[in-house]
Each structure stands twice: as C-alpha cells, then as structure tokens.
Design a protein around this motif. Sequence first.
Motif, short mmCIF file in Angstrom:
data_model
loop_
_atom_site.label_atom_id
_atom_site.label_comp_id
_atom_site.label_asym_id
_atom_site.label_seq_id
_atom_site.Cartn_x
_atom_site.Cartn_y
_atom_site.Cartn_z
N THR A 254 -8.07 7.06 10.44
CA THR A 254 -7.32 5.97 9.75
C THR A 254 -5.83 7.40 9.55
O THR A 254 -5.64 8.02 9.51
CB THR A 254 -7.94 5.94 8.72
OG1 THR A 254 -9.25 4.95 9.26
CG2 THR A 254 -7.10 4.93 7.72
N THR A 255 -4.44 5.71 10.06
CA THR A 255 -3.60 6.56 9.32
C THR A 255 -3.00 5.35 8.39
O THR A 255 -3.15 4.38 8.77
CB THR A 255 -2.65 6.32 10.65
OG1 THR A 255 -3.01 7.44 11.50
CG2 THR A 255 -0.95 6.99 10.01
N ALA A 256 -2.65 6.83 7.37
CA ALA A 256 -1.22 5.70 6.02
C ALA A 256 -0.56 6.14 5.83
O ALA A 256 -0.27 7.37 5.41
CB ALA A 256 -2.86 5.41 4.83
N GLU A 257 0.29 4.58 5.61
CA GLU A 257 2.07 5.68 5.63
C GLU A 257 2.19 5.33 4.02
O GLU A 257 1.64 4.15 3.08
CB GLU A 257 2.97 4.81 5.60
CG GLU A 257 2.97 4.67 7.31
CD GLU A 257 4.42 4.16 8.21
OE1 GLU A 257 4.64 4.00 7.38
OE2 GLU A 257 3.66 4.45 9.28
N MET A 258 2.33 7.05 3.71
CA MET A 258 3.40 7.04 2.00
C MET A 258 3.94 6.27 1.44
O MET A 258 5.28 5.88 2.40
CB MET A 258 2.77 8.15 1.66
CG MET A 258 1.96 9.11 2.30
SD MET A 258 0.49 8.67 1.42
CE MET A 258 -0.74 9.80 2.44
N ALA A 259 4.39 6.29 0.22
CA ALA A 259 5.32 5.43 -0.44
C ALA A 259 6.57 5.80 -0.13
O ALA A 259 7.57 5.35 -0.07
CB ALA A 259 4.60 4.37 -1.85
N ASN B 273 -6.09 -1.03 -4.83
CA ASN B 273 -5.70 -0.51 -5.80
C ASN B 273 -4.34 0.23 -6.50
O ASN B 273 -3.75 0.23 -6.47
CB ASN B 273 -5.79 -2.44 -6.64
CG ASN B 273 -5.93 -3.72 -5.84
OD1 ASN B 273 -5.33 -3.95 -5.40
ND2 ASN B 273 -6.94 -3.68 -6.64
N ASP B 274 -5.56 1.31 -6.54
CA ASP B 274 -4.80 2.41 -7.18
C ASP B 274 -4.28 3.24 -5.77
O ASP B 274 -4.15 5.11 -6.49
CB ASP B 274 -5.49 3.36 -8.13
CG ASP B 274 -6.73 3.37 -6.95
OD1 ASP B 274 -7.05 2.98 -5.97
OD2 ASP B 274 -7.82 3.82 -7.49
N GLY B 275 -4.22 2.74 -4.60
CA GLY B 275 -3.31 3.87 -3.94
C GLY B 275 -4.14 4.51 -3.35
O GLY B 275 -3.21 6.08 -2.38
N GLY B 276 -5.35 4.09 -2.81
CA GLY B 276 -5.92 4.89 -2.21
C GLY B 276 -6.88 4.67 -1.32
O GLY B 276 -6.29 3.36 -0.97
N PHE C 38 0.71 -1.33 0.32
CA PHE C 38 -0.04 0.17 -0.42
C PHE C 38 0.79 1.19 -0.21
O PHE C 38 1.87 1.55 0.91
CB PHE C 38 -0.63 0.06 1.44
CG PHE C 38 -1.22 0.84 1.33
CD1 PHE C 38 -2.79 1.78 0.54
CD2 PHE C 38 -1.44 1.97 2.14
CE1 PHE C 38 -3.14 2.68 0.56
CE2 PHE C 38 -2.07 3.30 3.08
CZ PHE C 38 -2.91 3.40 1.65
N GLY C 39 0.98 2.22 -1.18
CA GLY C 39 1.26 3.32 -0.77
C GLY C 39 0.59 4.70 -1.57
O GLY C 39 0.07 4.53 -2.47
N LEU C 40 0.77 5.79 -0.98
CA LEU C 40 -0.50 6.88 -1.56
C LEU C 40 0.80 8.00 -2.43
O LEU C 40 2.01 7.84 -1.89
CB LEU C 40 -0.96 8.01 -0.72
CG LEU C 40 -1.92 7.09 0.11
CD1 LEU C 40 -2.88 7.88 1.27
CD2 LEU C 40 -3.38 6.49 -0.73
N ILE C 41 1.36 7.62 -3.86
CA ILE C 41 1.66 8.50 -4.32
C ILE C 41 1.67 9.77 -4.78
O ILE C 41 0.33 9.51 -5.24
CB ILE C 41 2.53 7.42 -5.30
CG1 ILE C 41 2.44 6.11 -5.37
CG2 ILE C 41 2.80 8.22 -6.33
CD1 ILE C 41 2.33 5.41 -6.74
N PRO C 42 2.41 10.96 -4.46
CA PRO C 42 1.91 11.99 -4.89
C PRO C 42 2.34 12.45 -6.16
O PRO C 42 3.43 12.10 -7.33
CB PRO C 42 2.99 12.98 -3.71
CG PRO C 42 4.37 11.87 -3.44
CD PRO C 42 3.15 10.53 -3.48
#
Length: 688
Positions: free
Chosen positions: A433-438, A419-422, A12-16
């Motif tokens: 909710t806490t999500a760590e980015m790529a 799947n699309d980093g969201g 899992f990653g959120l890509i800026p």
Amino acid sequence: MISSKLLGIFVFGLIPLSSSAQVEMNVVERPAMTETGGYRAPLHGGYLKKLPVGRVQPQGWLREMLNRQRFGLNGQLGTVSAWLDKTDNQWLSDKGDHGWEEVPYWLRGYSSLAYILDDETMKKEAQLWFEAVLNNVKPNGLMGPDAMDGNTQNPELWAKMPMLWALQTYYEHSGDERVLNVMTNYFKWELSIPDEHFLKGLWQEKRGSDNEWSVVWLYNHTGDTSILPLIDKLHRCGVDWTMHNDLPNWHGVNVAQGFREPATYYIYNGNEQLLQCAYDNHNTMRKRYGQVPGGMYGADENARQGYTDPRQGAETCAVVEQMASDEMLMGITGDPFWADHCEQVAFNTLPAALTKDMRALRYITSPNMAVSDGKNHAPSIDNSLRGMLSMSPFSSRCCQHNHGMGWPYFAEHLVMATNDGGLCTMFYAANETTAEMADGQTVRLSVDTRYPFEQQVKLTVHTGQTVRFPLYLRIPAWADGSIVRVGEQDNIDAVAGKYVKIEKMWHDGDQILLSLPMSVNTCVWQQNKASISVNYGPLTLSLRIDERFVQRDSSDPEIVQDDSHWQESVDKSLWPAYEIFADSPWNYALKVDDDNMPVDFSVIQKPWPEDNYPFSVEASPLEFKAKGRRVPSWGLDKTEMTDVLPTRFVPRDDEEEEIRLVPMGGARLRIAAFPRADIRKTIPDCKE
C-alpha cells in the motif's frame, strides 16, 4: 455497543513528528475519531476512508485471483455478452435498443480491476464507456439511457446507481472534473422529480442506498450543499429499512444492498439509532434464513418461510453486494465486526461460486450442495428456470455482469486511512500500500502473508525518512491469543475483535509481526436441526467430495437460462458450461464429543500450490481429518436437488469412517453444515 462518534471522508496525510521514538501500543475499540470527523460538515461521523483505487496493490493469492478475473469472464465479457455489444447500445449514444443494468454492473468491477492491475488495454476499454457516459448527458442533467419504468412517468433510476459507483472509481483514478459536474447536474435533476414519481419500480425503491452513498461521496469532493436534500428524498421515497424485527423485502440481492440504508442515511441525519437499524437488519435476515456457515443466507432468489436448510443458497450477486455493504459499513462505523463478516463471505462463499479459471459461475451457491447441475429444481429452489446450479458463462445476466466487483473491491479495502493521519489493516492478504504524506513524503506498507491459510502476517514500513504516524491492526474476532510484535523487543497481547494501535517514529524497514493463532472451533446451528460446522481460523470447512466436471455447451437451453445472449462473433466453444457431480460419498454425519468438537480431528499441512491458487479441493494447502458416519437415507429430493438435513431420528451407519475436510471456499460441491453422528448435549446457537 455503537460509539457516539462515527466516520468520515477527509484529506489524508501522515504528519511527521520529531518528538519521541518510543513505541506506543494500545488495544482500542475503534480507530481514532478526530474533532472534525471524516465527512464534511454538516454530515456526521466517519472512522475509515478507502484509499484511491490503485494505492493498494494486492500480491500473492489475491493477485492471482485478479489475474484470473482479467482473463476470465469479467475481463473478457465485453467481447462475449450481447448486453455489452457496442452496436445500438444506449449507454454509448442517445439511440439504441438495449442498455440497462448490465453495462454499469460490469463496468464498476471491470474498471476497478483495470486500474489495480494497470492494464492498458482494459483501461482503454473502460475509458470508451466513461467518455460516452460523460459526453451524452441530456440538457436537464439526465445521464445514460432515457428509460421510463413501464412507459409511465416514473424514470428508471436503478441502472444509473451502479454507473455512479463506476464513475467514482474512474474519478479516483483520473481526477477528471467532468465526473463531478455530471454527477452534480444528475442529482439536481433527481431533486426535480416529484416524489410520487421518484424511485417507483421493482428494484430502485429497494436499492436507493446506492444512490445515497454517491451523494455523500460527491458532497465530500465538492462541498455543494444543494445536493444534500437528495439524501433525505432518497430515504423518504424508498422502502422502509428501519422496520423492527422485519424487512420490507426478502429478495436476497435487495437485502444484501438495502439492509445498510439506515447507516447511510445516518451520515446525513445524525440519529445513531439508524446505525443500530443496519445491524438489526443484518441480524434479522440471518436469524430467519442465515443459520448456516459461510456468512450468507438461504434466499435462493426470495427467502421463503420453511426454506431455511443449508441446501438453500445465495445468488452470486447477493454475495458480492453483501461484501460491498460490509466494506462500506467498516468505514461508517469503524466496527471490526463488518471486516470479520466480509472475510467470512470472501473466503468461504465467493470462490466457490466460480470455476477456477473464472470463465463460468453459478447463480446460486449453497453451504450444502452435493450436485451442481442444470436442471429445474423448483420448488426446492425459488425459481423454475433451468441453470440455477450449473456453472455457466451465462448464469443469469445479472450475476454474469455483476460478479466482477467482488475481488477488486475487496482488494481496495485491504488497508484504509484513519482520521488521525494513520493507516489501518482491515483485511489480511499480501499487498503493498502506498500513502502520500501531507509534506510530500511517500510511505509504503508491505504486508507479507498467505492468510487465511497461515497465521503469520509480517508488515514492513518503507519510508524515505523517519515519520511518526499511527498504524492500526484489526484483530479478527476468532483470533484469541494474538500477539503483535514490533521489532525485537516491543510486543502486546492483542484482544480478539478489537484493534491494536501502534504509534512510533517509523524508520525505513521497520517491521511488525502479527501472530493470529488458528485453532479449531465449531458452530451449532440450533434452528437447523443442531447441525454443526467446523472452523479453522477464518476458514469454514467442508467435506472433501471428489468433483466430476461434465462439460456442456453453454448455449444449450437444457442447462442455461433463457436470458443468455451472445455476441454474434463469439466462438462459444471457448466458453463452456459445466455440471458437477459427486464421485464419492457425501452423506456423512460428523462425530463430535460432548463439547461439540470433532473427534480425532487433525490438521494436514500441504505444499503451497505452484499456481498460487489455493481455493480448490485438489490444491488446498490445508486438509483436515475427522470421523463420520454415513446417513444412508440422506440423498437427493424429488427435484434431484440435495435433500434437507436428516433429523436426529434417522439411522446412521454403525461403522465410523475417517473423512477429509477442506476449506469450503475451495469446494464447488460441499457439505459444510453436518448432521451429528451421535446426538448429545448442544451449546447455544452459533453467533456471528
């Protein structure tokens, strides 16, 4: 219609992105499916992934539920139940005289609760059990008690399945690599068992899907292809959950767990018809025994022909297992149907199965139950034991230990990864909710709401720097007219039963307002005498009945089951049982108009409860007025259980009365499927 591409597990990653700050909003059927999907090849599909335990922090009423569970039966059971006594417990060593499903049943809910609440005492207690499991593995790979089914050559595998789930939660929390090694060696041992001795036994052949899910989980962490054939073996050696218009077993808990097996096997097999089999199983059970409100079915213990009235109920085990199945299917299919159904069960059935302090529960909870006592109600109930309906710390050793996963697992699935980093909001309750980015960034998504008791949901994005990612909002199937607003200017008319996808360059403090208009609607249950249930948003309503609790000694054999075993040092007076009796009339028929809508219906908004616990008759923030007529002949049957619904020919009182309704999840005594005060035209049978 099921999509031709499905879910998976992924990094899992959120890509800026630095392109545009423009808001893009669309209504979509499912969250995005990327080319690689969510599971490792060669597995198939995958739309959503559960975030690691503890990343979703529930707030509001759901946090209160978890806190009550911490100080209630699940949180304290290790000091109460003889089945969790550490002396001679086979889960702690190779020696002992007890150790079956009770420890793993309890541990999977207990450990999830401990990690969500970050309770050091509970985490230490859970660690003791996990250390024992990980350190006492046999040379051949077998973990846990070395039991055989009936002293035959068939190893007892069922109790290991919930322990695998508990180990998965522990790994999410700790990253302890021993979990991966122990599970790998255990699965290789399972592969060595001849088919003629594999999954043979009362429970394990029907519940092999739990084992399949753990193999999928492990493979996605290790990529070890040598364990994948075990999925095929588990499917091959278990009972057949792909039957057409039939089920291989009608035990309520087995159905709640087993119906999803074809969807789990699909991940390995890739045949999309298997997905449809899971839907068909769900619908088959409800067509025959689930023509009732609350999301469950009338199985008592085993569903029986002719016993379909809403007075029949579901085991508490079946309730929490159904919710777990719904949560898994949300991820596998991406279908919001499963989230709708899970909320239906969570809000309307689960709370009523426990006392408000969560220190006692009952074995069977029904949509219609005007008495909750300890008597033997056979054959009205498919069990001749006492204590099927009373609230007790020992309401069967299975439910007593297993109920604890219901609310923690629900909390873990409030927000899921895509799947699309969201991120995707699946259930609505206040949380952070806490999500760590790529790239090392951290995003926090705050959800502020008192849903399901109010219709507004406010979401706030917190980020150290601007970041672009998609945010999906599930729109419940009942929520026609919903609106999503981003900031001051951008909004979209949502579509019930679908998702709204929002993609933009997010700044710290950006807000989204989701409006879910709640209105009254009804379901007509044609197969149950055209009875009617009333819904307000996701809440189904019940007649308000004055509930009289009578405290009883929870070791009294007159009201508890004979598998109740206490630890010797327990002060039993701290753990009472209760019988509940109606102190107001309950035998009402509901007055509805030609469109099956309740007559003179109105909503009464009440203050939010100071203790943040809305699931009770007294403290519910919502109450409703309607009209009804008494049905004098409708009472208790020969077993002194709530009788079946009266027919249309049974006389009703001439006098109309104002009746009050409350959310059925807060009603421990309830009438949620009403006979009609007047017989008029009906609408087609209610569909889930």
